[in-house]
Design a protein around this motif. Structure first.
Motif, PDB file in Angstrom:
ATOM      1  N   THR A 176       9.010  -4.544   7.154  1.00 44.20           N
ATOM      2  CA  THR A 176       7.499  -4.456   7.522  1.00 44.20           C
ATOM      3  C   THR A 176       7.842  -5.678   8.490  1.00 44.20           C
ATOM      4  O   THR A 176       8.678  -6.433   8.385  1.00 44.20           O
ATOM      5  N   GLU A 196       2.402  -5.252   8.902  1.00 45.83           N
ATOM      6  CA  GLU A 196       1.725  -4.103   8.302  1.00 45.83           C
ATOM      7  C   GLU A 196       0.395  -4.185   7.821  1.00 45.83           C
ATOM      8  O   GLU A 196       0.344  -3.611   6.679  1.00 45.83           O
ATOM      9  N   THR A 244       0.690  -8.875   5.437  1.00 42.18           N
ATOM     10  CA  THR A 244       1.177  -7.829   5.487  1.00 42.18           C
ATOM     11  C   THR A 244       1.243  -8.013   3.510  1.00 42.18           C
ATOM     12  O   THR A 244       1.890  -7.346   2.766  1.00 42.18           O
ATOM     13  N   ASP A 289       4.333   3.349   7.734  1.00 36.80           N
ATOM     14  CA  ASP A 289       3.561   3.871   8.029  1.00 36.80           C
ATOM     15  C   ASP A 289       3.854   5.223   7.758  1.00 36.80           C
ATOM     16  O   ASP A 289       3.235   6.463   8.304  1.00 36.80           O
TER      17      ASP A 289
END
Length: 170
Positions: A8, A11, A39, A89
């Motif tokens: 990440t 994110e 995140t 994602d």
């Protein structure tokens, strides 16, 4: 033990959906590359998530081989039977989420080294990435005692492959 790996960097908008999508996994390992948003805080709110900082950065981007290898090595440390590497994602749809453990039981019973899936990668909700969506299955999960998926450190990024932009000679 089924372990999902994810890297990440800021994110916040995806990490909860990712962790919910993989909540059936025994463990989710998040290697955070220096997020300045929430995140890490969001990820740590899930029962089966561990977060580690990945500090090797180049020009604001996390180099893929080093970051991915960091995650794979961490997966080996926790003695994973199966490893899954996915992007923050990306997450399983409802069918995969409900059937995933069955796939692993079958693969184990049949003495398989990995599990391949066909994927559709979307971008901004309505576009897909054609370079990644070429026909064929991709490795989704593997047994780390049989397959070494660590990357060659000379490789810099998958981003140019996924979104190559205009030809360089123009």
């Amino acid at each position: 033990m089924i372990v999902t790996l994810v890297r990440t960097l800021n994110e916040e908008s995806n990490i909860a959906k990712f962790c919910q999508g993989y909540n059936w996994a025994d463990l989710i390992l998040v290697a955070d590359g220096g997020s300045t948003d929430r995140t890490k805080e969001i990820a740590q709110g899930f029962r089966n998530v561990k977060v580690r900082d990945f500090e090797q950065r180049i020009e604001g981007w996390n180099p893929e081989p080093a970051h991915i290898n960091f995650l794979i090595n961490w997966g080996l440390e926790v003695d994973a039977t199966w490893l899954i590497l996915d992007d923050c994602d990306c997450w399983p749809n409802s069918i995969l989420k409900s059937k995933a453990r069955d796939f692993f039981r079958y693969a184990w019973a049949e003495d398989k080294d990995g599990i391949l899936l066909y994927r559709l990668y979307m971008w901004q909700g309505e576009q897909y990435l054609p370079k990644i969506n070429e026909a064929g299955a991709s490795l989704w999960a593997w047994r780390p005692d049989r397959i070494d998926c660590r990357l060659d450190e000379s490789f810099t990024t998958l981003f140019d492959t996924a979104m190559p932009g205009p030809p360089k000679d123009r």
